[in-house]
Motif scaffolding. Sequence first.
Motif, mmCIF file in Angstrom:
data_model
loop_
_atom_site.group_PDB
_atom_site.id
_atom_site.type_symbol
_atom_site.label_atom_id
_atom_site.label_comp_id
_atom_site.label_asym_id
_atom_site.label_seq_id
_atom_site.Cartn_x
_atom_site.Cartn_y
_atom_site.Cartn_z
ATOM 1 N N GLU A 1 0.826 -1.214 0.000
ATOM 2 C CA GLU A 1 0.000 0.000 0.000
ATOM 3 C C GLU A 1 0.859 1.262 0.000
ATOM 4 N N LEU A 2 1.952 1.212 0.683
ATOM 5 C CA LEU A 2 2.868 2.342 0.719
ATOM 6 C C LEU A 2 3.383 2.646 -0.691
ATOM 7 N N LYS A 3 3.731 1.621 -1.410
ATOM 8 C CA LYS A 3 4.218 1.796 -2.785
ATOM 9 C C LYS A 3 3.100 2.341 -3.676
ATOM 10 N N GLU B 1 9.038 11.440 -0.350
ATOM 11 C CA GLU B 1 9.156 10.934 1.017
ATOM 12 C C GLU B 1 8.513 9.556 1.165
ATOM 13 N N LEU B 2 7.401 9.322 0.467
ATOM 14 C CA LEU B 2 6.775 7.996 0.535
ATOM 15 C C LEU B 2 7.632 6.949 -0.179
ATOM 16 N N ALA C 1 10.744 0.352 4.273
ATOM 17 C CA ALA C 1 9.874 -0.801 4.528
ATOM 18 C C ALA C 1 10.451 -2.060 3.881
ATOM 19 N N GLU C 2 10.963 -1.907 2.668
ATOM 20 C CA GLU C 2 11.565 -3.065 1.997
ATOM 21 C C GLU C 2 12.815 -3.533 2.717
ATOM 22 N N GLN C 3 13.567 -2.593 3.249
ATOM 23 C CA GLN C 3 14.748 -2.966 4.041
ATOM 24 C C GLN C 3 14.316 -3.806 5.241
#
Length: 165
Positions: free
Chosen positions: A12-14, A91-92, A99-101
């Motif tokens: 969702e962030l992506k 920024e997102l 988040a992927e990290q």
Amino acid sequence: MYQFQYWKEMQELKVHAYYLEFYQIECENSERLISVFLAITSSASIGAWAIWKNAAMLWGGVIAASQVLSVVHQFLPFRARIKPLGVAAIELFLLSEEAEQGWYEVSEGLLKGKEVHDKRMELRRKKSAIMKAAFPGGTIPVKSKLLDKAEEKSASYFNNYYPVN
């Protein structure tokens, strides 16, 4: 369950980052279109009116419309959204990389349920802070076509980098 929730949050962030990027591009295109129209009408209408006197009413209407648009243009909402959309999108995307990290530890089971939950909630808090800073007056409209495009691009991204076996 917590791993699945983290995965969904990351997706969702992506999607939100792509949506803001596409929305910014749409706003820039609208701004450019109006500016070009105003530039053309302001420089060409007077000359065209003099040349084609039999269409004076048409050209008078074009000039009047351009005058109204030039006044209203400064109050159109998309114009004010261009910069905040760009900042928030960047920024997102950075938060998405964060988040992927974190996904490695989550996916490998290196974290307990509460730790995964806390990590996901921290992403949500950061996302909310980014959106609140960019749009202190509230939310931005949802444009279905742009959202669909963002979901497609996000799905393509995750299919490329996290293929299902």
